[in-house]
Design a protein around this motif. Structure first.
Motif, short mmCIF file in Angstrom:
data_model
loop_
_atom_site.label_atom_id
_atom_site.label_comp_id
_atom_site.label_asym_id
_atom_site.label_seq_id
_atom_site.Cartn_x
_atom_site.Cartn_y
_atom_site.Cartn_z
N ASN A 1 -4.62 -3.16 0.56
CA ASN A 1 -3.50 -2.31 0.17
C ASN A 1 -3.98 -1.14 -0.69
N ILE B 1 -4.99 1.54 1.78
CA ILE B 1 -3.78 2.18 2.32
C ILE B 1 -3.19 3.12 1.29
N ARG B 2 -3.18 2.70 0.04
CA ARG B 2 -2.64 3.54 -1.04
C ARG B 2 -3.49 4.80 -1.21
N SER B 3 -4.81 4.67 -1.16
CA SER B 3 -5.70 5.83 -1.29
C SER B 3 -5.51 6.79 -0.12
N LEU B 4 -5.40 6.25 1.09
CA LEU B 4 -5.17 7.10 2.26
C LEU B 4 -3.84 7.83 2.16
N LYS B 5 -2.84 7.14 1.62
CA LYS B 5 -1.53 7.77 1.42
C LYS B 5 -1.65 8.95 0.46
N HIS B 6 -2.35 8.76 -0.64
CA HIS B 6 -2.52 9.83 -1.60
C HIS B 6 -3.29 11.00 -1.01
N THR C 1 -3.52 11.86 2.13
CA THR C 1 -2.67 12.50 3.15
C THR C 1 -1.65 13.43 2.50
N PHE C 2 -0.96 12.94 1.49
CA PHE C 2 0.08 13.76 0.88
C PHE C 2 -0.50 14.89 0.03
N GLY D 1 0.81 -1.21 0.00
CA GLY D 1 0.00 0.00 0.00
C GLY D 1 0.84 1.26 0.00
N ILE D 2 1.94 1.25 0.74
CA ILE D 2 2.82 2.42 0.78
C ILE D 2 3.57 2.56 -0.55
#
Length: 145
Positions: A106, A109-114, A116-117, A48-49
């Motif tokens: 994952n 997690i990838r969507s949350l990462k995007h 957030t950034f 995911g990261i």
């Protein structure tokens, strides 16, 4: 890193009650209880990261390779549609939450990462916009004719 068992013994989403939308309230309770109380595995978090050399295709966020895909997965081959009008009516909604919270966590997690950034990159520009607006208001107060 992305290699591994196609159907791991402790893989999440391979149990019988997770393959189709539940048809009873007890089934929904069991389904959501398992979905929201099981933590993502280390492999799902790393996928995911993201990492250099990660398996993917041309395209956006949806074109990353699946971690677990093979016989035994609910959408391997021909998808079995649920029985009954209620489950068919909500199948699209169930499919979205099933992918994000059960079988391909994952991607969540990838969507949350995007998100957030995007927020971290937007916040300094938002502050600059507010400060500039205040400075213009001050300038107009002191330099107006």
């Amino acid at each position: 890193f992305g290699k591994g068992d196609i159907v791991p013994a402790d893989g999440f989403g391979y149990k019988e009650f997770q393959k189709m939308p539940p048809s009873t309230p007890a089934g929904w309770a069991k389904y959501f209880g398992a979905a929201f109380t099981t933590l993502p595995k280390y492999k799902e978090i790393i996928e995911g990261i993201g990492y250099p050399g990660q398996k993917h295709n041309m395209g956006g966020m949806t074109n990353v390779g699946r971690i677990y895909y093979g016989p035994g997965r609910y959408d391997y081959g021909r998808v079995q549609m649920p029985k009954g009008w209620f489950n068919n009516f909500f199948y699209g909604l169930w499919e979205f939450f099933h992918i994000f919270f059960v079988v391909d966590r994952n991607l969540l997690i990838r969507s949350l990462k995007h998100l957030t950034f995007i927020g971290l990159c937007y916040f300094p520009m938002y502050l600059n916009m507010k400060w500039t607006a205040e400075m213009w208001n001050e300038f107009k107060k002191t330099h107006s004719m």
